[in-house]
Design a protein around this motif. Structure first.
Motif, PDB file in Angstrom:
ATOM      1  N   ALA A 216      68.533 -56.374  98.438  1.00 42.56           N
ATOM      2  CA  ALA A 216      67.392 -55.560  98.829  1.00 42.56           C
ATOM      3  C   ALA A 216      66.695 -56.166 100.034  1.00 42.56           C
ATOM      4  O   ALA A 216      66.493 -57.376 100.099  1.00 42.56           O
TER       5      ALA A 216
ATOM      6  N   THR B 283      70.653 -49.860 100.112  1.00 43.57           N
ATOM      7  CA  THR B 283      69.333 -49.594  99.549  1.00 43.57           C
ATOM      8  C   THR B 283      68.864 -48.215 100.006  1.00 43.57           C
ATOM      9  O   THR B 283      68.840 -47.920 101.205  1.00 43.57           O
TER      10      THR B 283
ATOM     11  N   ARG C  98      62.994 -47.645  95.159  1.00 44.18           N
ATOM     12  CA  ARG C  98      64.252 -47.944  95.822  1.00 44.18           C
ATOM     13  C   ARG C  98      65.344 -48.211  94.792  1.00 44.18           C
ATOM     14  O   ARG C  98      65.065 -48.662  93.689  1.00 44.18           O
TER      15      ARG C  98
END
Length: 311
Positions: A308, A116, A108
């Motif tokens: 995130a 993200t 990611r």
């Protein structure tokens, strides 16, 4: 570089009212809950080999958790991670085995505005089936459109780092260029970027089997009293049909079919004036595009950027 991203996999949404949202996508939108647990659900499209195409996660704040794309091989995943690292893109995680349904190998990273993005390969294929005539259920996730206050820079970022190519652009004589359609394969767009005062989700679109199934699905939602934003109609850019609705959390979701596939070697992007009614809707059956319709898809500002999401 050669294009390393092959297709769109899934979009993951955090939602405050998890149970209501899950019921909408299961019972009305007709996605299949493949894996559910307390506060999380992985929803598949009947005709897609992807393990899931929407992930819902309970959270106090509404946000887009991530947008996921596929790559052909783990080597391509590694090559992309190495390139992004060299280019100074912030990696959220290094390539590794994935623990989400279907497993696989991926990583990611943050895009220019802090969304993200996940890229993965070797995810197990889901046991899917052919959607039959008359079944108004999604075949697959078609595309995702995101809102941006700096769309020109974001379009350039996706081109430079991920090799997304421009298919077409929409503009208005009064507001300038407003929407850019980007592709990672011959499908007219897997991602599009819309001009907006803030970062947010514009809409997620789901492909149905054909015109009849698309209209049946549209009718089912209308009968259920789901708020319609725009449609039914057929766009000029992409030549796809459209019916836009609001889910219970105010995200715009679309039923579509017959999105154009391009000959990438010969395609030349067009600049379309969307104030021309035939650009917005070739059929003339949809409610007119208006400021009210446009603002419905501005959505709430997404304040989860550069944060995130949980795995």
């Amino acid at each position: 570089m050669d294009r390393l991203i092959t297709h769109l996999r899934h979009v993951d949404l955090a939602v405050p009212d998890f149970d209501t949202q899950l019921a909408f996508y299961r019972d009305l939108w007709k996605l299949a809950p493949e894996t559910t647990d307390t506060g999380i659900a992985f929803l598949a499209a009947e005709g897609s080999p992807e393990q899931y195409q929407v992930r819902l996660r309970a959270d106090a704040e509404k946000r887009v958790d991530l947008i996921a794309f596929g790559a052909e091989t783990p080597a391509d995943v590694d090559a992309l991670a190495e390139k992004l690292g060299r280019d100074g893109v912030t990696l959220v995680s290094s390539p590794d085995k994935l623990t989400t349904p279907g497993g696989g190998y991926g990583f990611r990273f943050f895009d220019l505005e802090g969304r993200t993005i996940e890229v993965s390969a070797d995810v197990a294929t889901r046991a899917h089936r052919r959607v039959e005539e008359g079944e108004s259920v999604p075949v697959k996730l078609s595309h995702v459109v995101i809102n941006s206050p700096q769309p020109e820079a974001l379009v350039a970022w996706y081109d430079r780092h991920l090799d997304f190519k421009l298919s077409d652009t929409l503009f208005s004589p009064h507001m300038g260029e407003m929407m850019w359609f980007l592709r990672c394969n011959p499908q007219h767009h897997s991602l599009a970027i819309a001009r907006c005062p803030h970062v947010s989700l514009h809409h997620a679109s789901f492909e149905l089997r054909g015109i009849d199934e698309y209209l049946r699905g549209t009718g089912r939602l209308l009968r259920a009293g789901v708020e319609k934003v725009w449609g039914p109609g057929r766009h000029l850019a992409g030549n796809n049909t459209f019916s836009y609705f609001l889910d219970p959390q105010g995200n715009t979701v679309e039923y579509t079919t017959e999105l154009e596939c391009l000959d990438e070697d010969t395609w030349h992007p067009s600049l379309y004036d969307f104030t021309n009614p035939e650009v917005s809707d070739q059929w003339g059956t949809a409610n007119p595009m208006s400021e009210f319709v446009a603002k419905k898809s501005f959505n709430d500002p997404d304040r989860g950027v550069f944060v995130a999401p949980p795995v």
